[in-house]
Design a protein around this motif. Structure first.
Motif, PDB file in Angstrom:
ATOM      1  N   LYS A 154     -13.123  -3.578   7.859  1.00 47.61           N
ATOM      2  CA  LYS A 154     -12.441  -4.508   6.956  1.00 47.61           C
ATOM      3  C   LYS A 154     -11.285  -3.831   6.207  1.00 47.61           C
ATOM      4  CE  LYS A 154     -16.123  -5.625   4.616  1.00 47.61           C
ATOM      5  NZ  LYS A 154     -17.098  -4.792   5.379  1.00 47.61           N
ATOM      6  N   SER A 155     -11.557  -2.641   5.660  1.00 47.06           N
ATOM      7  CA  SER A 155     -10.519  -1.953   4.889  1.00 47.06           C
ATOM      8  C   SER A 155      -9.374  -1.478   5.778  1.00 47.06           C
ATOM      9  CB  SER A 155     -11.124  -0.759   4.142  1.00 47.06           C
ATOM     10  OG  SER A 155     -12.037  -1.197   3.164  1.00 47.06           O
ATOM     11  N   GLU A 156      -9.702  -0.957   6.952  1.00 41.28           N
ATOM     12  CA  GLU A 156      -8.670  -0.496   7.879  1.00 41.28           C
ATOM     13  C   GLU A 156      -7.783  -1.659   8.325  1.00 41.28           C
ATOM     14  OE1 GLU A 156     -11.834   0.125   8.047  1.00 41.28           O
ATOM     15  OE2 GLU A 156     -12.098   2.310   8.007  1.00 41.28           O
ATOM     16  N   THR A 157      -8.415  -2.792   8.606  1.00 42.74           N
ATOM     17  CA  THR A 157      -7.662  -3.986   9.002  1.00 42.74           C
ATOM     18  C   THR A 157      -6.787  -4.466   7.863  1.00 42.74           C
ATOM     19  OG1 THR A 157      -9.405  -4.662  10.543  1.00 42.74           O
ATOM     20  CG2 THR A 157      -7.879  -6.369   9.807  1.00 42.74           C
ATOM     21  N   THR A 158      -7.323  -4.407   6.630  1.00 40.96           N
ATOM     22  CA  THR A 158      -6.554  -4.814   5.456  1.00 40.96           C
ATOM     23  C   THR A 158      -5.316  -3.946   5.288  1.00 40.96           C
ATOM     24  OG1 THR A 158      -8.523  -5.654   4.324  1.00 40.96           O
ATOM     25  CG2 THR A 158      -6.626  -5.069   2.939  1.00 40.96           C
ATOM     26  N   ILE A 159      -5.460  -2.633   5.470  1.00 37.86           N
ATOM     27  CA  ILE A 159      -4.310  -1.726   5.366  1.00 37.86           C
ATOM     28  C   ILE A 159      -3.239  -2.089   6.389  1.00 37.86           C
ATOM     29  CG2 ILE A 159      -3.551   0.650   5.760  1.00 37.86           C
ATOM     30  CD1 ILE A 159      -6.108   1.591   4.438  1.00 37.86           C
ATOM     31  N   GLU A 160      -3.651  -2.361   7.618  1.00 37.98           N
ATOM     32  CA  GLU A 160      -2.690  -2.737   8.659  1.00 37.98           C
ATOM     33  C   GLU A 160      -1.946  -4.018   8.280  1.00 37.98           C
ATOM     34  OE1 GLU A 160      -4.849  -3.034  12.287  1.00 37.98           O
ATOM     35  OE2 GLU A 160      -5.187  -0.870  12.473  1.00 37.98           O
ATOM     36  N   LEU A 161      -2.664  -4.973   7.703  1.00 39.31           N
ATOM     37  CA  LEU A 161      -2.033  -6.235   7.313  1.00 39.31           C
ATOM     38  C   LEU A 161      -1.071  -6.046   6.145  1.00 39.31           C
ATOM     39  CD1 LEU A 161      -5.185  -8.499   7.708  1.00 39.31           C
ATOM     40  CD2 LEU A 161      -3.058  -8.746   8.990  1.00 39.31           C
ATOM     41  N   VAL A 162      -1.436  -5.194   5.189  1.00 38.27           N
ATOM     42  CA  VAL A 162      -0.535  -4.897   4.069  1.00 38.27           C
ATOM     43  C   VAL A 162       0.724  -4.194   4.580  1.00 38.27           C
ATOM     44  CG1 VAL A 162      -0.266  -3.580   1.929  1.00 38.27           C
ATOM     45  CG2 VAL A 162      -2.376  -4.854   2.353  1.00 38.27           C
ATOM     46  N   LYS A 163       0.560  -3.261   5.512  1.00 32.54           N
ATOM     47  CA  LYS A 163       1.708  -2.566   6.097  1.00 32.54           C
ATOM     48  C   LYS A 163       2.618  -3.533   6.843  1.00 32.54           C
ATOM     49  CE  LYS A 163       1.095   1.364   8.186  1.00 32.54           C
ATOM     50  NZ  LYS A 163       0.501   2.362   9.108  1.00 32.54           N
ATOM     51  N   PHE A 168      -1.960  -7.973  -0.805  1.00 30.78           N
ATOM     52  CA  PHE A 168      -3.321  -7.510  -1.077  1.00 30.78           C
ATOM     53  C   PHE A 168      -3.800  -8.074  -2.410  1.00 30.78           C
ATOM     54  CE2 PHE A 168      -6.011  -4.419  -3.339  1.00 30.78           C
ATOM     55  CZ  PHE A 168      -7.094  -4.348  -2.471  1.00 30.78           C
ATOM     56  N   ILE A 169      -5.040  -8.600  -2.402  1.00 28.62           N
ATOM     57  CA  ILE A 169      -5.619  -9.132  -3.635  1.00 28.62           C
ATOM     58  C   ILE A 169      -6.856  -8.346  -4.048  1.00 28.62           C
ATOM     59  CG2 ILE A 169      -6.788 -11.096  -4.727  1.00 28.62           C
ATOM     60  CD1 ILE A 169      -4.218 -11.840  -2.162  1.00 28.62           C
ATOM     61  N   ALA A 170      -7.826  -8.205  -3.154  1.00 33.08           N
ATOM     62  CA  ALA A 170      -9.090  -7.581  -3.563  1.00 33.08           C
ATOM     63  C   ALA A 170      -9.753  -6.851  -2.410  1.00 33.08           C
ATOM     64  CB  ALA A 170     -10.044  -8.637  -4.128  1.00 33.08           C
ATOM     65  N   ASP A 171     -10.509  -5.806  -2.782  1.00 33.34           N
ATOM     66  CA  ASP A 171     -11.291  -5.035  -1.813  1.00 33.34           C
ATOM     67  C   ASP A 171     -12.723  -4.906  -2.315  1.00 33.34           C
ATOM     68  OD1 ASP A 171     -11.696  -2.951   0.403  1.00 33.34           O
ATOM     69  OD2 ASP A 171     -12.160  -1.769  -1.387  1.00 33.34           O
ATOM     70  N   ASP A 172     -13.649  -5.074  -1.424  1.00 33.12           N
ATOM     71  CA  ASP A 172     -15.080  -4.874  -1.656  1.00 33.12           C
ATOM     72  C   ASP A 172     -15.739  -6.023  -2.413  1.00 33.12           C
ATOM     73  OD1 ASP A 172     -17.520  -3.340  -1.458  1.00 33.12           O
ATOM     74  OD2 ASP A 172     -17.315  -2.967  -3.605  1.00 33.12           O
ATOM     75  N   ALA A 173     -15.280  -6.318  -3.638  1.00 30.68           N
ATOM     76  CA  ALA A 173     -15.907  -7.376  -4.435  1.00 30.68           C
ATOM     77  C   ALA A 173     -14.874  -8.429  -4.806  1.00 30.68           C
ATOM     78  CB  ALA A 173     -16.548  -6.793  -5.687  1.00 30.68           C
TER      79      ALA A 173
END
Length: 298
Positions: A154-163, A168-173
């Motif tokens: 999830k986090s790796e995919t989020t980084i790719e999408l931000v790049k 970005f809004i939230a991570d984990d919770a």
């Protein structure tokens, strides 16, 4: 929450300080029925808003009748009365507020502006919140919640999408509240702007990718769950005939189950999911188009 919270949030003028009764309603009331003489409640737990309509209505009566009508409302102990720019804080009104210990605040805003701002503020502040484990981004203007077990990327995919330029809004919770007919997602205050990446630790998204890549909150428009590819367990959508949904706060949100396999770039697939969902919501369905073309070929 009471009238002091409204004063802290908005630049309103305090005309009279009354008691600090709790505000329990997420919607303001104009007390139209009460001013006309009909009462269905023994107390008022909502903010009262009076503007041009209420002022003009009261102006049709003599002073004694005005006082009687407002007095009957003040006896119900509203937590606060907000006056728009069209309702003057007259002496007789302030005198009544003093007698019944009612807080009166005023503003130069119009009734419609007050209604929009205060209702949103109350809804955000008083709505129940649930916390969901996942990541939240805004992609092509759509709020995308990515959920799944730990280790699904999830986090790796989020980084790719931000790049790729998404927000970005939230991570984990993710703190989820029902705001009117939508679910609003936001980060916890402690984790705002930060992301935990396996093998790397905590990163500051704004410092790494730019403050313009951060957004405080967004409506949750689609939920994407990443799962390990197990065809004998999960029922993966093959044709896209029907949308699937998950509920948050009783609101149905489009839901996609996405298998994670080696060599598959999940971020690209998520972008396609969001773009295709926007097409579906605009009235176009690729499955229906495929069936139509199949019939034409036959």
């Amino acid at each position: 929450m009471n009238w002091k919270n409204i004063i802290d949030k908005f630049d309103f003028k305090v005309e009279h300080v009354g008691f600090e009764k709790e505000i329990k309603s997420t919607r303001m009331t104009r007390t139209g029925l009460e001013l006309s003489g009909y009462f269905s409640l023994e107390t008022i737990n909502a903010c009262i808003l009076w503007g041009k309509e209420e002022f003009n209505y009261l102006e049709t009566f003599d002073l004694n009748t005005k006082i009687k009508k407002v007095e009957n409302i003040f006896k119900l102990a509203p937590p606060v009365v907000i006056l728009s720019r069209s309702f003057a804080p007259t002496h007789w009104l302030i005198n009544l507020a003093t007698i019944y210990n009612i807080t009166i605040i005023s503003t130069s805003l119009s009734s419609s502006d007050i209604n929009t701002r205060i209702n949103l503020f109350l809804s955000e502040s008083l709505s129940k919140s649930i916390t969901i484990h996942g990541n939240l981004l805004e992609i092509y203007g759509q709020g995308v919640m990515i959920i799944g077990e730990s280790g699904m990327g999830k986090s790796e995919t989020t980084i790719e999408l931000v790049k790729d330029g998404h927000l970005f809004i939230a991570d984990d919770a993710i703190e989820c509240k029902k705001i009117f007919d939508k679910v609003m997602g936001s980060p916890s205050p402690i984790a705002k702007g930060f992301m935990e990446v396996r093998g790397l630790g905590i990163i500051d998204v704004a410092r790494l990718f730019g403050i313009e890549k951060i957004k405080e909150s967004t409506h949750i428009d689609v939920i994407i769950e990443l799962v390990e590819f197990k065809p004998n367990i999960h029922n993966f959508e093959r044709l896209g005939k029907d949308l699937q949904y998950k509920e948050i706060h009783g609101i149905k949100i489009p839901y996609y189950l996405v298998p994670v396999t080696s060599g598959k770039k999940i971020s690209d697939l998520i972008e396609v999911i969001v773009a295709n969902l926007k097409l579906i919501q605009s009235g176009y369905n690729s499955f229906n188009e495929f069936i139509q073309k199949s019939k034409e070929i036959k």
